[in-house]
Design a protein around this motif. Structure first.
Motif, PDB file in Angstrom:
ATOM      1  N   MET A 107       0.826  -1.203   0.000  1.00  0.00           N
ATOM      2  CA  MET A 107       0.000   0.000   0.000  1.00  0.00           C
ATOM      3  C   MET A 107       0.864   1.258   0.000  1.00  0.00           C
ATOM      4  SD  MET A 107      -2.282   1.584   2.997  1.00  0.00           S
ATOM      5  CE  MET A 107      -3.370   2.987   2.736  1.00  0.00           C
ATOM      6  N   THR A 108       0.400   2.292  -0.726  1.00  0.00           N
ATOM      7  CA  THR A 108       1.040   3.611  -0.724  1.00  0.00           C
ATOM      8  C   THR A 108      -0.042   4.678  -0.641  1.00  0.00           C
ATOM      9  OG1 THR A 108       0.987   3.932  -3.135  1.00  0.00           O
ATOM     10  CG2 THR A 108       2.879   2.723  -2.217  1.00  0.00           C
ATOM     11  N   ALA A 109       0.388   5.912  -0.527  1.00  0.00           N
ATOM     12  CA  ALA A 109      -0.549   7.035  -0.462  1.00  0.00           C
ATOM     13  C   ALA A 109      -1.263   7.271  -1.792  1.00  0.00           C
ATOM     14  CB  ALA A 109       0.174   8.305  -0.028  1.00  0.00           C
ATOM     15  N   VAL A 110      -0.891   6.550  -2.846  1.00  0.00           N
ATOM     16  CA  VAL A 110      -1.592   6.659  -4.130  1.00  0.00           C
ATOM     17  C   VAL A 110      -3.055   6.265  -3.973  1.00  0.00           C
ATOM     18  CG1 VAL A 110      -1.624   5.866  -6.536  1.00  0.00           C
ATOM     19  CG2 VAL A 110       0.551   6.256  -5.388  1.00  0.00           C
TER      20      VAL A 110
ATOM     21  N   ILE B   1      -4.680   3.741   7.808  1.00  0.00           N
ATOM     22  CA  ILE B   1      -4.138   2.462   7.332  1.00  0.00           C
ATOM     23  C   ILE B   1      -2.699   2.648   6.851  1.00  0.00           C
ATOM     24  CG2 ILE B   1      -4.444   0.592   5.667  1.00  0.00           C
ATOM     25  CD1 ILE B   1      -7.429   1.324   5.616  1.00  0.00           C
ATOM     26  N   LEU B   2      -2.428   3.781   6.212  1.00  0.00           N
ATOM     27  CA  LEU B   2      -1.082   4.050   5.710  1.00  0.00           C
ATOM     28  C   LEU B   2      -0.075   4.125   6.857  1.00  0.00           C
ATOM     29  CD1 LEU B   2       0.796   4.723   3.354  1.00  0.00           C
ATOM     30  CD2 LEU B   2       0.143   7.119   3.614  1.00  0.00           C
ATOM     31  N   MET B   3      -0.472   4.757   7.966  1.00  0.00           N
ATOM     32  CA  MET B   3       0.419   4.820   9.129  1.00  0.00           C
ATOM     33  C   MET B   3       0.676   3.424   9.691  1.00  0.00           C
ATOM     34  SD  MET B   3      -1.011   8.267  11.012  1.00  0.00           S
ATOM     35  CE  MET B   3       0.180   8.165  12.342  1.00  0.00           C
ATOM     36  N   LEU B   4      -0.358   2.575   9.691  1.00  0.00           N
ATOM     37  CA  LEU B   4      -0.187   1.192  10.134  1.00  0.00           C
ATOM     38  C   LEU B   4       0.767   0.456   9.204  1.00  0.00           C
ATOM     39  CD1 LEU B   4      -1.029  -1.215  11.938  1.00  0.00           C
ATOM     40  CD2 LEU B   4      -2.903  -1.619  10.315  1.00  0.00           C
ATOM     41  N   ARG B   5       0.604   0.631   7.901  1.00  0.00           N
ATOM     42  CA  ARG B   5       1.476  -0.029   6.933  1.00  0.00           C
ATOM     43  C   ARG B   5       2.938   0.390   7.123  1.00  0.00           C
ATOM     44  NH1 ARG B   5       5.362   0.078   4.279  1.00  0.00           N
ATOM     45  NH2 ARG B   5       5.714  -0.289   2.079  1.00  0.00           N
TER      46      ARG B   5
ATOM     47  N   ALA C  17       4.329   1.469   9.857  1.00  0.00           N
ATOM     48  CA  ALA C  17       4.833   0.933  11.121  1.00  0.00           C
ATOM     49  C   ALA C  17       5.146  -0.558  11.016  1.00  0.00           C
ATOM     50  CB  ALA C  17       3.815   1.182  12.229  1.00  0.00           C
ATOM     51  N   LEU C  18       4.327  -1.300  10.281  1.00  0.00           N
ATOM     52  CA  LEU C  18       4.499  -2.753  10.195  1.00  0.00           C
ATOM     53  C   LEU C  18       5.504  -3.173   9.131  1.00  0.00           C
ATOM     54  CD1 LEU C  18       0.812  -4.040  10.552  1.00  0.00           C
ATOM     55  CD2 LEU C  18       2.572  -3.866  12.326  1.00  0.00           C
ATOM     56  N   HIS C  19       5.554  -2.427   8.036  1.00  0.00           N
ATOM     57  CA  HIS C  19       6.366  -2.863   6.892  1.00  0.00           C
ATOM     58  C   HIS C  19       7.440  -1.858   6.498  1.00  0.00           C
ATOM     59  CE1 HIS C  19       3.645  -6.253   6.328  1.00  0.00           C
ATOM     60  NE2 HIS C  19       2.621  -5.423   6.400  1.00  0.00           N
ATOM     61  N   GLN C  20       7.688  -0.881   7.318  1.00  0.00           N
ATOM     62  CA  GLN C  20       8.767   0.088   7.103  1.00  0.00           C
ATOM     63  C   GLN C  20       8.502   0.951   5.848  1.00  0.00           C
ATOM     64  OE1 GLN C  20      11.076   0.148   9.762  1.00  0.00           O
ATOM     65  NE2 GLN C  20       9.435  -1.206  10.427  1.00  0.00           N
ATOM     66  N   LEU C  21       9.537   1.664   5.416  1.00  0.00           N
ATOM     67  CA  LEU C  21       9.382   2.637   4.331  1.00  0.00           C
ATOM     68  C   LEU C  21       9.161   1.938   2.992  1.00  0.00           C
ATOM     69  CD1 LEU C  21      12.228   5.164   5.241  1.00  0.00           C
ATOM     70  CD2 LEU C  21       9.816   5.225   5.919  1.00  0.00           C
ATOM     71  N   PRO C  22       8.470   2.619   2.059  1.00  0.00           N
ATOM     72  CA  PRO C  22       8.314   2.050   0.711  1.00  0.00           C
ATOM     73  C   PRO C  22       9.640   2.048  -0.033  1.00  0.00           C
ATOM     74  CG  PRO C  22       7.477   4.288   0.772  1.00  0.00           C
ATOM     75  CD  PRO C  22       7.805   3.925   2.185  1.00  0.00           C
ATOM     76  N   GLY C  23       9.696   1.306  -1.135  1.00  0.00           N
ATOM     77  CA  GLY C  23      10.910   1.258  -1.946  1.00  0.00           C
ATOM     78  C   GLY C  23      11.226   2.598  -2.576  1.00  0.00           C
ATOM     79  N   LYS C  24      12.425   2.721  -3.110  1.00  0.00           N
ATOM     80  CA  LYS C  24      12.857   4.008  -3.655  1.00  0.00           C
ATOM     81  C   LYS C  24      12.008   4.452  -4.834  1.00  0.00           C
ATOM     82  CE  LYS C  24      16.477   1.986  -6.626  1.00  0.00           C
ATOM     83  NZ  LYS C  24      17.925   2.025  -6.959  1.00  0.00           N
ATOM     84  N   GLU C  25      11.418   3.503  -5.580  1.00  0.00           N
ATOM     85  CA  GLU C  25      10.563   3.879  -6.699  1.00  0.00           C
ATOM     86  C   GLU C  25       9.302   4.591  -6.225  1.00  0.00           C
ATOM     87  OE1 GLU C  25      11.564   0.836  -6.097  1.00  0.00           O
ATOM     88  OE2 GLU C  25      13.034   0.354  -7.655  1.00  0.00           O
ATOM     89  N   LEU C  26       8.920   4.339  -4.960  1.00  0.00           N
ATOM     90  CA  LEU C  26       7.688   4.905  -4.412  1.00  0.00           C
ATOM     91  C   LEU C  26       7.968   5.899  -3.292  1.00  0.00           C
ATOM     92  CD1 LEU C  26       5.711   1.550  -4.201  1.00  0.00           C
ATOM     93  CD2 LEU C  26       5.478   3.303  -5.962  1.00  0.00           C
ATOM     94  N   ALA C  27       9.211   6.351  -3.175  1.00  0.00           N
ATOM     95  CA  ALA C  27       9.584   7.236  -2.072  1.00  0.00           C
ATOM     96  C   ALA C  27       8.806   8.543  -2.090  1.00  0.00           C
ATOM     97  CB  ALA C  27      11.083   7.527  -2.129  1.00  0.00           C
ATOM     98  N   ILE C  28       8.480   9.037  -3.273  1.00  0.00           N
ATOM     99  CA  ILE C  28       7.823  10.345  -3.402  1.00  0.00           C
ATOM    100  C   ILE C  28       6.345  10.270  -3.036  1.00  0.00           C
ATOM    101  CG2 ILE C  28       7.448  12.289  -4.967  1.00  0.00           C
ATOM    102  CD1 ILE C  28      10.332  11.796  -4.342  1.00  0.00           C
TER     103      ILE C  28
END
Length: 391
Positions: A155-158, A210-214, A216-227
């Motif tokens: 999941m991402t903020a998209v 949900i994004l905050m939960l994600r 916390a549980l799965h750490q930062l998104p990959g560099k392709e989705l950093a923005i």
């Protein structure tokens, strides 16, 4: 090595590969055009620059609309795969938000030039905008629930994009009310805009939870989705801006219907709620900056998702300027000037990278088309892999 787009052997590939995430370019460019006059309201040169940027943005929106319509006309089977793709379908929300920057520009820049015609155009565009926003705001989440496959760790903020379009339309409704007579239709637009706000902000905050939960549980998104983390500023900033604009217009309008106290309460609610929302926005801004900085040690690959640096920050900045104007506080305005300066730098960088990507032809790529070809034509797999390697 990819050929420049004008040297492609099959130029129609631009149409075939065209996706709605291109409309994020109009979102970012449009919001910058709306912010520029706020930097120096009495500066005629800056006003002309902003007006020209709005006209360019309008042209871009028309071109992108034609390209996307052509894709549906020429490649309908491939185009409809967007409803099954777990990420590209979310970008359909960028279409009504891009349109909102165009119609807001008609109110801000068109009225001094074209007069009442600009108001009529903006009025009709608003009805088109809310129709698209509501359809996408309901239809895309339903496709997420029924046709797409999603996982919490991916999941991402998209996810916010199809949801936020309704509150952007609500803000446009408030801006439109300033130019309309105080009658029953204006009252319907006011009440309808508050309804659109509720249809958007409340689901958006559920997604943010949900994004905050994600994270916390799965750490930062990959560099392709950093923005993508910057997208969280969108519903926060737009939510605050809509309440400020609607509250300011509600007070004189409702007074015409004998609802003076209600109008006053809505204005005060807008001021108080915007302060709370902007505080939340400052927190998310800091988180988005830290996420981006944490990936800077690695080379961040450029894609159209970088336009997330512009529109969310832009509406957040507009909310700060509007709050400063209503409260007559220079301190708040200076904060807005700081955010506006950051926005202009980011927009310039992303626009330059986008133009380079257009010239190289590397940005014309449809992930949902790739998935469709892999599923339906095994023989295409080699071609798809070669394309990804060349990218």
């Amino acid at each position: 090595m990819k050929k420049p787009f004008y040297q492609l052997e099959q130029p129609q590939e631009i149409i075939r590969q065209f996706t709605p995430n291109w409309f994020t370019m109009t979102m970012g460019t449009g919001v910058v055009a709306l912010i520029l006059p706020e930097l120096a309201p009495n500066h005629s040169g800056l006003w002309l620059l902003a007006q020209s940027l709005w006209q360019l943005n309008t042209l871009l929106f028309i071109v992108f609309t034609l390209l996307y319509l052509l894709r549906w006309l020429i490649y309908p089977t491939e185009a409809k795969q967007i409803f099954s793709h777990p990420s590209m379908g979310l970008f359909l929300g960028a279409i009504p938000m891009g349109l909102a920057t165009v119609l807001n520009g008609f109110l801000k820049f068109g009225f001094p030039i074209y007069g009442e015609v600009a108001i009529q155009i903006a009025h009709w565009l608003w009805y088109i905008d809310i129709s698209l926003a509501v359809a996408i705001g309901i239809g895309v989440p339903f496709c997420m629930f029924s046709r797409q496959e999603h996982h919490l760790h991916q999941m991402t903020a998209v996810w916010l994009l199809p949801i936020v379009a309704c509150e952007v339309a609500a803000t446009s409704g408030g801006l439109l009310l300033h130019y309309l007579p105080a009658n029953g239709q204006s009252l319907a637009i006011l009440l309808g805009s508050y309804t659109l706000w509720g249809m958007s902000v409340l689901p958006a905050f559920a997604i943010l939870t949900i994004l905050m939960l994600r994270l916390a549980l799965h750490q930062l998104p990959g560099k392709e989705l950093a923005i993508t983390g910057w997208l969280a500023l969108g519903p926060i900033g737009t939510g605050a801006l809509a309440l400020l604009v609607l509250g300011n217009e509600a007070q004189p309008l409702l007074a015409q219907f004998g609802l003076i106290d209600f109008g006053t309460a809505l204005k005060q609610l807008g001021l108080f709620s915007s302060l709370v929302l902007l505080g939340f926005g400052f927190w998310w801004f800091a988180i988005a900056v830290l996420i981006t900085l944490s990936h800077l040690k690695n080379r961040l690959p450029f894609n159209l998702g970088w336009w997330a640096l512009t529109f969310p920050l832009g509406v957040f900045t507009l909310a700060i300027f509007n709050l400063a104007q209503q409260m007559q506080l220079e301190l708040i305005r200076n904060i807005g000037l700081g955010f506006a300066s950051i926005l202009i730098v980011l927009w310039s960088m992303v626009m330059l990278k986008t133009l380079v990507g257009i010239y190289n032809g590397g940005l014309f790529f449809s992930p949902c088309l790739k998935s469709f070809l892999e599923k339906t034509t095994p023989a295409c797999n080699t071609l798809v892999q070669d394309k990804a390697t060349n990218d």
